[in-house]
Design a protein around this motif. Structure first.
Motif, mmCIF file in Angstrom:
data_model
loop_
_atom_site.group_PDB
_atom_site.id
_atom_site.type_symbol
_atom_site.label_atom_id
_atom_site.label_comp_id
_atom_site.label_asym_id
_atom_site.label_seq_id
_atom_site.Cartn_x
_atom_site.Cartn_y
_atom_site.Cartn_z
ATOM 1 N N ASP A 70 0.810 -1.220 0.000
ATOM 2 C CA ASP A 70 0.000 0.000 0.000
ATOM 3 C C ASP A 70 0.847 1.275 0.000
ATOM 4 N N GLY A 71 2.193 1.127 -0.052
ATOM 5 C CA GLY A 71 3.039 2.308 -0.200
ATOM 6 C C GLY A 71 3.956 2.640 0.957
ATOM 7 N N ASN A 72 3.980 1.818 2.007
ATOM 8 C CA ASN A 72 4.907 2.072 3.118
ATOM 9 C C ASN A 72 6.345 1.932 2.612
ATOM 10 N N PRO A 73 7.176 2.970 2.755
ATOM 11 C CA PRO A 73 8.542 2.920 2.213
ATOM 12 C C PRO A 73 9.499 2.164 3.131
ATOM 13 N N SER A 74 9.225 0.889 3.341
ATOM 14 C CA SER A 74 10.027 0.038 4.225
ATOM 15 C C SER A 74 10.237 -1.321 3.576
ATOM 16 N N ARG A 75 11.136 -2.110 4.181
ATOM 17 C CA ARG A 75 11.378 -3.461 3.699
ATOM 18 C C ARG A 75 11.541 -4.407 4.896
ATOM 19 N N ILE A 76 11.216 -5.658 4.666
ATOM 20 C CA ILE A 76 11.451 -6.703 5.670
ATOM 21 C C ILE A 76 12.905 -7.137 5.563
ATOM 22 N N VAL A 77 13.638 -7.117 6.672
ATOM 23 C CA VAL A 77 15.048 -7.510 6.640
ATOM 24 C C VAL A 77 15.283 -8.874 7.306
ATOM 25 N N GLN A 78 14.268 -9.367 8.028
ATOM 26 C CA GLN A 78 14.469 -10.639 8.728
ATOM 27 C C GLN A 78 13.153 -11.137 9.318
ATOM 28 N N THR A 79 13.015 -12.464 9.404
ATOM 29 C CA THR A 79 11.982 -13.047 10.259
ATOM 30 C C THR A 79 12.468 -12.910 11.702
ATOM 31 N N PHE A 80 11.560 -12.587 12.623
ATOM 32 C CA PHE A 80 11.924 -12.495 14.034
ATOM 33 C C PHE A 80 11.416 -13.708 14.814
ATOM 34 N N VAL A 81 10.134 -14.034 14.655
ATOM 35 C CA VAL A 81 9.582 -15.252 15.267
ATOM 36 C C VAL A 81 9.095 -16.159 14.147
ATOM 37 N N GLN A 82 9.674 -17.349 14.070
ATOM 38 C CA GLN A 82 9.389 -18.284 12.983
ATOM 39 C C GLN A 82 8.041 -18.987 13.157
ATOM 40 N N SER A 83 7.644 -19.251 14.393
ATOM 41 C CA SER A 83 6.418 -20.007 14.648
ATOM 42 C C SER A 83 5.186 -19.130 14.394
ATOM 43 N N ASP A 269 -9.049 -10.386 -0.856
ATOM 44 C CA ASP A 269 -9.250 -8.982 -1.259
ATOM 45 C C ASP A 269 -8.705 -7.985 -0.238
ATOM 46 N N ILE A 270 -7.680 -8.394 0.513
ATOM 47 C CA ILE A 270 -7.061 -7.506 1.495
ATOM 48 C C ILE A 270 -5.974 -6.658 0.832
ATOM 49 N N ILE A 271 -5.315 -7.225 -0.185
ATOM 50 C CA ILE A 271 -4.355 -6.452 -0.975
ATOM 51 C C ILE A 271 -4.852 -6.380 -2.423
ATOM 52 N N PRO A 272 -4.562 -5.268 -3.114
ATOM 53 C CA PRO A 272 -5.079 -5.094 -4.475
ATOM 54 C C PRO A 272 -4.259 -5.813 -5.541
ATOM 55 N N LYS A 273 -3.016 -6.179 -5.176
ATOM 56 C CA LYS A 273 -2.126 -6.810 -6.157
ATOM 57 C C LYS A 273 -1.033 -7.563 -5.405
ATOM 58 N N LYS A 274 -0.315 -8.416 -6.122
ATOM 59 C CA LYS A 274 0.862 -9.096 -5.570
ATOM 60 C C LYS A 274 2.103 -8.477 -6.215
ATOM 61 N N VAL A 275 3.182 -8.368 -5.444
ATOM 62 C CA VAL A 275 4.404 -7.737 -5.947
ATOM 63 C C VAL A 275 5.569 -8.720 -5.871
ATOM 64 N N ASP A 276 6.679 -8.358 -6.504
ATOM 65 C CA ASP A 276 7.856 -9.215 -6.502
ATOM 66 C C ASP A 276 8.450 -9.309 -5.103
ATOM 67 N N TYR A 277 9.052 -10.437 -4.837
ATOM 68 C CA TYR A 277 9.739 -10.700 -3.556
ATOM 69 C C TYR A 277 10.710 -9.568 -3.217
ATOM 70 N N LYS A 278 11.471 -9.117 -4.227
ATOM 71 C CA LYS A 278 12.502 -8.092 -4.012
ATOM 72 C C LYS A 278 11.908 -6.739 -3.596
ATOM 73 N N ASP A 279 10.629 -6.533 -3.857
ATOM 74 C CA ASP A 279 9.974 -5.270 -3.498
ATOM 75 C C ASP A 279 9.493 -5.264 -2.045
ATOM 76 N N LEU A 280 9.611 -6.409 -1.383
ATOM 77 C CA LEU A 280 9.155 -6.530 0.001
ATOM 78 C C LEU A 280 10.293 -6.739 0.984
ATOM 79 N N ILE A 281 11.433 -7.213 0.481
ATOM 80 C CA ILE A 281 12.537 -7.570 1.379
ATOM 81 C C ILE A 281 13.811 -6.809 1.048
ATOM 82 N N HIS A 282 14.718 -6.773 2.012
ATOM 83 C CA HIS A 282 16.075 -6.283 1.770
ATOM 84 C C HIS A 282 17.038 -7.223 2.493
ATOM 85 N N LYS A 283 17.965 -7.770 1.763
ATOM 86 C CA LYS A 283 18.945 -8.667 2.358
ATOM 87 C C LYS A 283 20.112 -7.842 2.927
#
Length: 284
Positions: A70-83, A269-283
């Motif tokens: 939805d436009g938040n200028p952030s990225r996921i850098v890691q899982t914190f809790v796996q379960s 119908d919670i998100i309007p589209k799906k995006v590439d993996y690279k657009d959600l994460i930062h290694k």
């Protein structure tokens, strides 16, 4: 010393952050890490990341994925809790509702739109084969205190929240739990504002190294169950059960998991589209 603002829910999942802060581990590395409690949960943290009030959030996976799309200028850098997170489905103790079927079409209390309590109501509805248009209604209550007031006074009918956090309210007769709804993915990730990643990658790496060292050894900390029970006012046996079910992670969330979350959110119908993996994460 570099000041860094981080936000998370004031729950037992985040005790590792408190311990590392208490030990001064970030200051030893020249980082003034400031923790901010977000009682409003994921929706409030998404707003905090967008406004720059926080640089880092320990946040629900589904909530931040939705907000990045939805436009938040952030990225996921890691899982914190796996379960998975085990969401308890609660009603007021005096309520006539006895089963999950009974709450079909009634009002779900949510902390805010886009929050975990909002999104997981859809997951629960899907699990029960409800009509998502007709059988889901929402009442915004802001936080756990708001849920207590809302359910007790009849402004809302049920409330979904992490079951161990709400267990004391079940024990004291405020809520009654009528079911569980585990999240179908790892529950918490660490998300960071893009601007912070671009300008402070060394500090971010240091912060992750410190927290990962603690979470990798968390369950072996002497008397950790008693520490959690005392700090979060929970029964020791509940804490021990929670520890047995909870696994932390020190790895970046994988593409398969991201796709699973996106597929389910898109189908609901919670998100309007799906995006590439690279657009959600930062290694990092």
């Amino acid at each position: 010393m570099k000041k860094v603002n981080i936000g998370g829910v004031p729950e037992h999942f985040n005790l590792a952050w408190y311990l590392t802060l208490k030990n001064g581990e970030y200051k030893e590395k020249g980082i003034n890490l400031r923790w901010h409690d977000y009682y409003g949960g994921t929706g409030a943290m998404c707003k905090g990341l967008r406004s720059g009030d926080i640089d880092i959030a320990v946040i629900l996976t589904e909530g931040i994925i939705k907000d990045i799309i939805d436009g938040n200028p952030s990225r996921i850098v890691q899982t914190f809790v796996q379960s998975p997170l085990i969401w308890g489905i609660h009603v007021a103790a005096s309520s006539n509702f006895k089963t999950i079927d009974d709450i079909k079409g009634t009002r779900a209390a949510i902390s805010r739109y886009g929050s975990g309590s909002h999104l997981m109501a859809y997951i629960n509805a899907k699990n029960q084969d409800w009509d998502l248009d007709k059988d889901l209604n929402f009442e915004v209550i802001k936080n756990l205190d708001g849920a207590v007031k809302g359910l007790t006074e009849g402004d809302a009918d049920y409330f979904m929240w992490e079951k161990f956090t709400t267990k004391p309210l079940v024990d004291d007769g405020t809520f009654r739990k009528i079911g569980n709804c585990p999240s179908p993915w790892p529950c918490f990730v660490i998300a960071v504002r893009n601007e912070f990643i671009e300008n402070n990658v060394d500090d971010l790496t240091t912060i992750l190294d410190i927290i990962n060292q603690t979470t990798s050894e968390f369950k072996s900390i002497p008397s950790i169950d008693k520490t959690i029970a005392n700090r979060y006012e929970q029964q020791l046996e509940d804490v021990q059960e929670w520890l047995s079910l909870t696994e932390w992670s020190q790895e970046l969330i994988d593409k398969k998991t991201i796709n699973n979350v996106q597929n389910q959110l898109f189908n609901l119908d919670i998100i309007p589209k799906k995006v590439d993996y690279k657009d959600l994460i930062h290694k990092v």
